[in-house]
Design a protein around this motif. Structure first.
Motif, mmCIF file in Angstrom:
data_model
loop_
_atom_site.group_PDB
_atom_site.id
_atom_site.type_symbol
_atom_site.label_atom_id
_atom_site.label_comp_id
_atom_site.label_asym_id
_atom_site.label_seq_id
_atom_site.Cartn_x
_atom_site.Cartn_y
_atom_site.Cartn_z
ATOM 1 N N PHE A 36 0.850 -1.190 0.000
ATOM 2 C CA PHE A 36 0.000 0.000 0.000
ATOM 3 C C PHE A 36 0.883 1.236 0.000
ATOM 4 C CE2 PHE A 36 -2.386 -3.364 2.045
ATOM 5 C CZ PHE A 36 -3.630 -3.269 1.433
ATOM 6 N N ILE A 37 0.411 2.304 -0.664
ATOM 7 C CA ILE A 37 1.201 3.531 -0.656
ATOM 8 C C ILE A 37 1.111 4.175 0.725
ATOM 9 C CG2 ILE A 37 0.965 3.905 -3.149
ATOM 10 C CD1 ILE A 37 -1.071 6.108 -2.527
ATOM 11 N N GLU A 38 2.173 4.871 1.083
ATOM 12 C CA GLU A 38 2.272 5.461 2.413
ATOM 13 C C GLU A 38 1.125 6.428 2.708
ATOM 14 O OE1 GLU A 38 5.640 8.153 3.386
ATOM 15 O OE2 GLU A 38 6.092 6.622 4.893
ATOM 16 N N GLU A 39 0.735 7.229 1.745
ATOM 17 C CA GLU A 39 -0.348 8.186 1.945
ATOM 18 C C GLU A 39 -1.649 7.478 2.329
ATOM 19 O OE1 GLU A 39 -2.741 11.767 -0.360
ATOM 20 O OE2 GLU A 39 -1.184 10.669 -1.421
ATOM 21 N N ALA A 40 -1.944 6.391 1.662
ATOM 22 C CA ALA A 40 -3.160 5.632 1.960
ATOM 23 C C ALA A 40 -3.093 5.041 3.368
ATOM 24 C CB ALA A 40 -3.360 4.527 0.931
ATOM 25 N N LEU A 41 -1.922 4.546 3.756
ATOM 26 C CA LEU A 41 -1.778 3.985 5.096
ATOM 27 C C LEU A 41 -1.946 5.055 6.167
ATOM 28 C CD1 LEU A 41 1.181 1.505 4.533
ATOM 29 C CD2 LEU A 41 -1.250 0.962 4.792
#
Length: 80
Positions: A36-41
């Motif tokens: 998962f991309i960091e922003e989504a996490l």
């Protein structure tokens, strides 16, 4: 009198404010999920902080269920 009442109201509100308990494992349970991309996490982590019951449930899940939860959350919030 009005100023005293206002100060007392603020003081009472501050006394009643109890810090919310955050599970110590929540940050890593979310941020260490691969794929998962960091922003989504970060958005998912913020959501789980705001929703204590969801956060506790997330921490208690096995990794495969966390992936399912995150995929659904990320898809709902347009990160894929």
């Amino acid at each position: 009198t009005n100023m005293t009442d206002a100060v007392n109201n603020v003081a009472n509100a501050l006394r009643e404010t109890v810090p919310a308990h955050v599970d110590d494992d929540l940050y890593h349970a979310v941020m260490d999920m691969p794929g998962f991309i960091e922003e989504a996490l970060i958005v998912a982590f913020s959501h789980l902080l705001d929703n204590k019951a969801h956060g506790k449930g997330f921490v208690d899940m096995v990794d495969s269920h966390r992936v399912i939860w995150l995929r659904k959350f990320v898809a709902k919030h347009y990160y894929i």
